[in-house]
Write an enzyme that holds these catalytic residues in place. Structure first.
Site, PDB file in Angstrom:
ATOM      1  CD  GLU A 175      -8.477   1.261   7.871  1.00 41.49           C
ATOM      2  OE1 GLU A 175      -8.396   0.288   8.650  1.00 41.49           O
ATOM      3  OE2 GLU A 175      -7.860   2.317   8.068  1.00 41.49           O
ATOM      4  CG  ASP A 179      -0.284  -0.461   2.500  1.00 38.61           C
ATOM      5  OD1 ASP A 179       0.959  -0.497   2.549  1.00 38.61           O
ATOM      6  OD2 ASP A 179      -1.006  -0.781   3.451  1.00 38.61           O
ATOM      7  CG  ASP A 194      -8.638  -0.933  11.817  1.00 37.99           C
ATOM      8  OD1 ASP A 194      -7.711  -1.679  11.419  1.00 37.99           O
ATOM      9  OD2 ASP A 194      -8.995   0.083  11.197  1.00 37.99           O
ATOM     10  CG  HIS A 233      -5.637  -2.008   8.887  1.00 41.13           C
ATOM     11  ND1 HIS A 233      -5.806  -0.706   9.297  1.00 41.13           N
ATOM     12  CD2 HIS A 233      -4.320  -2.259   9.024  1.00 41.13           C
ATOM     13  CE1 HIS A 233      -4.629  -0.206   9.657  1.00 41.13           C
ATOM     14  NE2 HIS A 233      -3.731  -1.121   9.503  1.00 41.13           N
TER      15      HIS A 233
HETATM   16  C1  F6R Z   1       1.570  -1.287   6.066  1.00 35.20           C
HETATM   17  C2  F6R Z   1       0.316  -1.986   6.251  1.00 35.20           C
HETATM   18  C3  F6R Z   1      -0.468  -1.905   7.510  1.00 35.20           C
HETATM   19  C4  F6R Z   1       0.376  -2.201   8.757  1.00 35.20           C
HETATM   20  C5  F6R Z   1      -0.486  -2.092  10.015  1.00 35.20           C
HETATM   21  C6  F6R Z   1       0.331  -2.273  11.267  1.00 35.20           C
HETATM   22  O1  F6R Z   1       2.085  -1.502   4.767  1.00 35.20           O
HETATM   23  O2  F6R Z   1      -0.094  -2.608   5.331  1.00 35.20           O
HETATM   24  O3  F6R Z   1      -1.523  -2.818   7.440  1.00 35.20           O
HETATM   25  O4  F6R Z   1       0.923  -3.465   8.648  1.00 35.20           O
HETATM   26  O5  F6R Z   1      -1.115  -0.856  10.060  1.00 35.20           O
HETATM   27  O6  F6R Z   1       1.218  -1.202  11.411  1.00 35.20           O
HETATM   28  P1  F6R Z   1       2.367  -1.231  12.496  1.00 35.20           P
HETATM   29  O7  F6R Z   1       3.320  -2.307  12.080  1.00 35.20           O
HETATM   30  O8  F6R Z   1       3.025   0.121  12.408  1.00 35.20           O
HETATM   31  O9  F6R Z   1       1.735  -1.500  13.813  1.00 35.20           O
END
Ligand code: F6R
Length: 266
Positions: free
Chosen positions: A143, A67, A136, A138
């Site tokens: 989301e 992403d 959440d 994701h």
């Molecule tokens: C990032 C991504 C997100 C993160 C998630 C956890 O490329 O796809 O889904 O993996 O938001 O983020 P952290 O690792 O910062 O807790």
């Protein structure tokens, strides 16, 4: 799913790096799906070290990131492209033309998303996809409410994700509201998936995603339908798993009897 509860974040990162290293030795031209965020940083550090000290070769590897924020240029310090350059790409011998990180402007986002999906197919599909999990539930920026069949597209971030990511920006208003993200359906097509989580803040959602029902309200729960998923968590993130003792027992037995099967669903 194989669930590995590591003692520490460092051990979590090392197990993931071991799995990626094994994959690269098996298939030097592997297609890797990569995530940003704090969770995989330790794994990337391990891979960089192994490249520098042990010659782990990335010259034939193709990468696809999950992403990227909409309209953030690759040189912006908070862009995911910048993050990947800083933590991984600048320190290994990956060929820059094999690197793919979504990038798009609002005006042409549909065309870009279609092209991205086609590029993944042209590369032969993703061999190993690395994921983190949002508070959440994701995966990538899918989301709650994202279709479990969704493909690469534009997504509006939730308030919680915007607040979680504000730590990287000067203030909340600077955090982009939109992102281009692989869909849950895109992710599920990877041949193998490794999802990582660390810290007490992730304990609740990890238990929901792994032991709760499959629901579009928790995108990560869709991984229960995939045949080759390894969940690697540290002790804190694994602390709310009801069957933790069983997962630990499997891991210990594998370490003792068949270490090569760690990360292979059995
Ligand atoms: C990032 C991504 C997100 C993160 C998630 C956890 O490329 O796809 O889904 O993996 O938001 O983020 P952290 O690792 O910062 O807790």
């Amino acid at each position: 799913m194989e669930i590995i509860i590591a003692d520490t974040q460092e051990e979590m990162s090392k197990i993931a790096a071991d799995m990626i290293e094994r994959q690269l030795l098996r298939k030097p031209s592997s297609v890797l799906g990569l995530a940003t965020g704090s969770t995989p940083v330790g794994t990337y550090e391990q891979l960089v070290r192994r490249h520098k000290e042990e010659g782990l070769d990335f010259s034939k590897v193709i990468t696809f990131n999950l992403d990227e924020y909409l309209d953030l240029s690759p040189s912006h310090e908070q862009s995911y492209r910048y993050f990947m350059d800083h933590h991984l790409f600048n320190h290994i011998n990956v060929d820059p033309k094999n690197i793919h990180v979504p990038y798009g402007h609002a005006g042409e986002v549909e065309e870009f998303c279609e092209w991205y999906e086609d590029e993944i197919k042209r590369a032969g599909g993703i061999d190993v996809q690395i994921l983190g999990i949002g508070a959440d539930g994701h995966i990538a920026f899918n989301e709650p409410g994202s279709s479990l069949g969704s493909r690469t597209r534009l997504k509006t971030l939730t308030r919680q994700t915007i607040e979680d990511n504000a730590r990287f920006f000067d203030n909340l208003d600077e955090v982009p509201r939109f992102a281009i993200t692989m869909g849950v359906g895109t992710i599920l097509e990877a041949k193998e998936i490794i999802i990582l989580a660390n810290g007490a803040k992730k304990a609740e959602i990890v238990a929901e995603a792994i032991e709760g029902p499959i629901t579009a309200q928790v995108s990560a729960s869709a991984l229960q339908m995939h045949r080759q998923v390894t969940v690697i968590v540290d002790a804190e993130a694994g602390s709310k798993l009801k069957r933790a003792d069983y997962y630990r027992w499997i891991f210990e037995e594998k370490k003792r009897l068949v270490p090569r099967l760690i990360g292979k669903v059995t």
